[in-house]
Design an enzyme around this catalytic site. Structure first.
Site: not given
Length: 288
Positions: A159, A224, A227-229
């Protein structure tokens, strides 16, 4: 008065005290010089000195003594001013201490608020994850769930912010795959033309054992990456240690402001570790 204003006042008064102390030193030297001249002139008067010369020297001594009185008065005035400045400086230092205590309490409250919001977010994500798992079980059955949701196709998900690709991330991904045979989910390699970005990321998150999070100034500003985290936090709440943080050109205070929980984790810092050393660390984790 703010801390910066108080500090400015303290610096100004400190400079004034330094200037006054120099002026006091100059007057002290002047006092010594005049005293020396008075003593020298007195010694030059002997029994053989003529009356006219004695009167002349006495007049000179009187002028020296007048200069000496002026110098002593200046010294007294300067000493008084220094005492006043030091008293004001002491008052400002006490004020600064109180202002710093107030600021420290304010920051502590803000940090507690951030921590509380983070904990609430974790609770929300945990509840969401449980709902998603329950929904998947009801729709596809436990056997299908085992094969799809929990299947790990990648060793690690990276990420990152796109701004960090050139300086670090791309080389890290290449090194992990080519030199260490580590299966990496990395957007440039894993997302194909026409793929849904969100679905691809969700699949990568679910299919990876660990998530390397490249925390940088750019990372903390991105939608983004957050969101990934969130997805990695969801997985970690269910399966345990998942997030492997790397700090890239960022300070501890900046990470603390972004996420106290991440700031409290052991992280590798690109200013201290080479890409090869980071790869070795990851390899050791995967081999455990």
């Amino acid at each position: 008065m703010s801390i910066s204003t108080t500090l400015s006042s303290i610096n100004q008064i400190t400079k004034e005290i330094t200037r006054l102390e120099k002026a006091l030193l100059d007057e002290t030297k002047k006092e010594a010089d005049i005293t020396k001249k008075i003593n020298s002139t007195k010694k030059s008067i002997t029994k053989n000195t003529s009356v006219s010369t004695v009167n002349s020297k006495l007049g000179q001594i009187e002028r020296y003594e007048n200069d000496l009185v002026k110098t002593l008065n200046k010294k007294t005035d300067i000493t008084k001013k220094i005492a006043q400045k030091r008293e004001k400086l002491n008052s400002l230092n006490q004020k600064l201490q109180k202002e710093e205590q107030v600021e420290s309490k304010r920051r502590q409250k803000e940090q507690e608020k951030v921590q509380k919001n983070y904990e609430n977010r974790i609770d929300e994500l945990t509840a969401q994850l449980k709902n998603n798992v329950s929904s998947n079980i009801s729709e596809v059955g436990i056997n299908t769930l085992d094969e799809t949701l929990f299947e790990e196709k990648y060793d690690v998900f990276i990420s990152h912010a796109s701004e960090d690709k050139e300086s670090f991330v791309r080389e890290l991904a290449d090194t992990l795959m080519k030199d260490y045979n580590i299966k990496v989910w990395y957007d440039e390699f894993s997302i194909k033309w026409g793929d849904s970005l969100r679905k691809s990321i969700d699949k990568g998150l679910k299919s990876s054992k660990f998530g390397i999070v490249i925390i940088s100034k750019s990372f903390i500003k991105k939608g983004w990456t957050n969101y990934e985290l969130d997805g990695l936090f969801q997985k970690e709440m269910t399966y345990g240690k998942t997030i492997l943080p790397i700090w890239h050109d960022i300070t501890k205070d900046e990470v603390q402001d972004f996420s106290p929980s991440l700031a409290g984790r052991k992280a590798l810092n690109t200013s201290m570790y080479t890409i090869k050393e980071i790869a070795e660390e990851l390899k050791n984790i995967l081999d455990e």
